[in-house]
Write a protein that holds these residues in place. Structure first.
Motif, mmCIF file in Angstrom:
data_model
loop_
_atom_site.group_PDB
_atom_site.id
_atom_site.type_symbol
_atom_site.label_atom_id
_atom_site.label_comp_id
_atom_site.label_asym_id
_atom_site.label_seq_id
_atom_site.Cartn_x
_atom_site.Cartn_y
_atom_site.Cartn_z
ATOM 1 N N ASN A 72 -5.216 35.754 15.927
ATOM 2 C CA ASN A 72 -4.423 35.132 14.868
ATOM 3 C C ASN A 72 -4.766 35.669 13.480
ATOM 4 O O ASN A 72 -4.136 35.268 12.495
ATOM 5 N N THR A 73 -5.764 36.541 13.387
ATOM 6 C CA THR A 73 -6.118 37.149 12.105
ATOM 7 C C THR A 73 -5.707 38.613 12.032
ATOM 8 O O THR A 73 -5.900 39.249 10.993
ATOM 9 N N LEU A 74 -5.145 39.153 13.118
ATOM 10 C CA LEU A 74 -4.856 40.592 13.154
ATOM 11 C C LEU A 74 -3.801 41.005 12.137
ATOM 12 O O LEU A 74 -3.883 42.098 11.566
ATOM 13 N N SER A 75 -2.801 40.152 11.906
ATOM 14 C CA SER A 75 -1.740 40.523 10.965
ATOM 15 C C SER A 75 -2.276 40.760 9.561
ATOM 16 O O SER A 75 -2.058 41.843 8.986
ATOM 17 N N PRO A 76 -2.978 39.802 8.949
ATOM 18 C CA PRO A 76 -3.516 40.068 7.608
ATOM 19 C C PRO A 76 -4.548 41.193 7.590
ATOM 20 O O PRO A 76 -4.644 41.929 6.602
ATOM 21 N N ILE A 77 -5.321 41.345 8.671
ATOM 22 C CA ILE A 77 -6.290 42.443 8.719
ATOM 23 C C ILE A 77 -5.566 43.783 8.716
ATOM 24 O O ILE A 77 -5.952 44.718 7.996
ATOM 25 N N LEU A 78 -4.509 43.903 9.500
ATOM 26 C CA LEU A 78 -3.739 45.138 9.557
ATOM 27 C C LEU A 78 -3.134 45.472 8.203
ATOM 28 O O LEU A 78 -3.165 46.627 7.752
ATOM 29 N N VAL A 79 -2.592 44.463 7.530
ATOM 30 C CA VAL A 79 -2.009 44.674 6.211
ATOM 31 C C VAL A 79 -3.078 45.162 5.234
ATOM 32 O O VAL A 79 -2.872 46.123 4.476
ATOM 33 N N LYS A 80 -4.227 44.515 5.260
ATOM 34 C CA LYS A 80 -5.295 44.872 4.321
ATOM 35 C C LYS A 80 -5.841 46.270 4.611
ATOM 36 O O LYS A 80 -6.150 47.023 3.678
ATOM 37 N N VAL A 81 -5.984 46.620 5.872
ATOM 38 C CA VAL A 81 -6.465 47.959 6.220
ATOM 39 C C VAL A 81 -5.521 49.021 5.656
ATOM 40 O O VAL A 81 -5.961 50.039 5.106
ATOM 41 N N THR A 82 -4.223 48.781 5.782
ATOM 42 C CA THR A 82 -3.247 49.749 5.283
ATOM 43 C C THR A 82 -3.335 49.892 3.772
ATOM 44 O O THR A 82 -3.313 51.005 3.235
ATOM 45 N N LEU A 83 -3.447 48.767 3.066
ATOM 46 C CA LEU A 83 -3.568 48.824 1.608
ATOM 47 C C LEU A 83 -4.910 49.421 1.180
ATOM 48 O O LEU A 83 -4.994 50.149 0.187
ATOM 49 N N ASP A 84 -5.963 49.111 1.940
ATOM 50 C CA ASP A 84 -7.291 49.633 1.608
ATOM 51 C C ASP A 84 -7.355 51.150 1.710
ATOM 52 O O ASP A 84 -8.128 51.795 0.987
ATOM 53 N N ALA A 85 -6.572 51.727 2.612
ATOM 54 C CA ALA A 85 -6.606 53.175 2.798
ATOM 55 C C ALA A 85 -6.303 53.900 1.491
ATOM 56 O O ALA A 85 -6.954 54.907 1.155
ATOM 57 N N GLY A 86 -5.328 53.389 0.741
ATOM 58 C CA GLY A 86 -4.997 54.001 -0.537
ATOM 59 C C GLY A 86 -6.148 53.917 -1.525
ATOM 60 O O GLY A 86 -6.436 54.886 -2.250
ATOM 61 N N PHE A 87 -6.837 52.760 -1.569
ATOM 62 C CA PHE A 87 -7.979 52.603 -2.472
ATOM 63 C C PHE A 87 -9.116 53.549 -2.090
ATOM 64 O O PHE A 87 -9.779 54.127 -2.964
ATOM 65 N N VAL A 88 -9.361 53.699 -0.804
ATOM 66 C CA VAL A 88 -10.428 54.594 -0.352
ATOM 67 C C VAL A 88 -10.133 56.035 -0.774
ATOM 68 O O VAL A 88 -11.023 56.764 -1.241
ATOM 69 N N ILE A 89 -8.881 56.452 -0.623
ATOM 70 C CA ILE A 89 -8.501 57.807 -1.008
ATOM 71 C C ILE A 89 -8.703 58.022 -2.508
ATOM 72 O O ILE A 89 -9.214 59.065 -2.944
ATOM 73 N N LEU A 90 -8.317 57.036 -3.311
ATOM 74 C CA LEU A 90 -8.473 57.160 -4.760
ATOM 75 C C LEU A 90 -9.945 57.223 -5.166
ATOM 76 O O LEU A 90 -10.331 58.029 -6.027
ATOM 77 N N ILE A 91 -10.771 56.376 -4.555
ATOM 78 C CA ILE A 91 -12.197 56.399 -4.888
ATOM 79 C C ILE A 91 -12.824 57.714 -4.439
ATOM 80 O O ILE A 91 -13.620 58.324 -5.170
ATOM 81 N N GLY A 92 -12.471 58.180 -3.248
ATOM 82 C CA GLY A 92 -12.994 59.458 -2.782
ATOM 83 C C GLY A 92 -12.567 60.609 -3.686
ATOM 84 O O GLY A 92 -13.372 61.494 -4.002
ATOM 85 N N ALA A 93 -11.293 60.586 -4.121
ATOM 86 C CA ALA A 93 -10.827 61.636 -5.025
ATOM 87 C C ALA A 93 -11.537 61.542 -6.375
ATOM 88 O O ALA A 93 -11.851 62.568 -6.993
#
Length: 308
Positions: free
Chosen positions: A222-243
């Motif tokens: 029952n927590t997979l939906s918000p986790i999936l959404v957050k993982v997708t949004l987090d990917a962009g933040f990780v790329i920006l911090i890495g860059a």
């Protein structure tokens, strides 16, 4: 004995039927979610961008015009050549093809996303489940530890770690992953705290299910939906911090084609050789935009709110 055996068999049959019904309901839920997702053009565009980028990164050795330019290579005779048929995005200051380096740079960026989230998400989810389910002093210890880590900005912490260690790609990923679990711990803990007293959890407890079964088989789905959404949004933040780390020289090191490193090198040749910095910057923008569009679409589909 025969009556007890019959009762046990009936209970087992009832349980299997209930599991089948729940599984069917979940499949229907995901099917409806998929229909809602494809009805949103921006979400589909974001998914298409991610698919194209991932495929390009995987196939980079085969589709890059000059794969050898991703490593130790110099061709000063063709240095700082503008976009042309031979080099669609131009060349850099030592004659390497920018398009080829961007394709290989995508590989490094996606690898950073996979490593950081591959570590941070499981750790955060487990801690959030434990804190939300048990409550009391267990929740207090985990959440106070989480709040302390959240007080440290990820970029500043990553900069401190990579500065103390040797500036490499792996140390950059380690530095970013060191704090990324905190966001998922807080998200999952808040969801589990609200789900803890639901009827299905109480029914599982009355049936004799243990805490591990309840947390991972009953509550976690029952927590997979918000986790999936957050993982997708987090990917962009990780790329920006890495860059960002690569831009200031503590991330991906030359001659490896880090996107942030390419932008940093290109800024020294603006505005005359604009393609050197602009095209790697656009590559970062497209990748981050794709993840954000996909994440926004998933958030609308699952009707969840994920704060950062």
């Amino acid at each position: 004995m025969s009556t007890e055996t019959a009762d046990t068999g009936a209970e087992a049959t009832s349980g299997s039927v209930l599991d089948a019904v729940v599984s069917e309901q979940r499949r229907e839920l995901w099917a409806r979610a998929w229909k809602r997702f494809i009805s949103r053009p921006m979400s589909v565009v974001g998914l298409a961008i991610i698919i194209v980028v991932v495929a390009s990164a995987i196939l980079a050795p085969y589709i890059a015009p000059y794969p050898q330019h991703a490593g130790k290579f110099t061709d000063f005779a063709n240095a700082l050549q503008g976009p042309s048929v031979a080099h669609p995005l131009g060349t850099d200051h030592i004659g390497r093809d920018i398009l080829s380096r961007i394709l290989f740079g995508y590989r490094l960026s996606l690898m950073m996303v996979a490593v950081v989230l591959g570590f941070g998400v499981p750790v955060g989810v487990v801690l959030g489940l434990v804190a939300g389910y048990y409550g009391g002093w267990v929740e207090t210890i985990i959440m106070r530890m989480t709040d302390t880590a959240l007080a440290l900005p990820p970029l500043v912490m990553a900069l401190a770690i990579t500065s103390a260690l040797q500036p490499t790609l792996w140390n950059a990923m380690l530095a970013i992953a060191a704090l990324w679990w905190t966001w998922h711990t807080r998200l999952v803990q808040s969801i589990v705290s609200s789900e803890r007293n639901e009827e299905y959890v109480q029914a599982a407890e009355l049936s004799g299910a243990g805490p591990v079964h309840i947390m991972f088989r009953e509550i976690l789905p029952n927590t997979l939906s918000p986790i999936l959404v957050k993982v997708t949004l987090d990917a962009g933040f990780v790329i920006l911090i890495g860059a960002g780390l690569s831009f200031i020289g503590v991330g991906v090191q030359p001659p490896r084609p880090g996107l942030g490193t390419m932008v940093s090198q290109g800024t020294g040749y603006l505005p005359d050789s604009w393609w050197f910095a602009v095209f790697p910057g656009l590559a970062i923008f497209v990748l981050v935009m794709g993840f954000n569009m996909l994440g926004d679409g998933l958030r609308d589909v699952f009707d969840v709110e994920v704060n950062r």
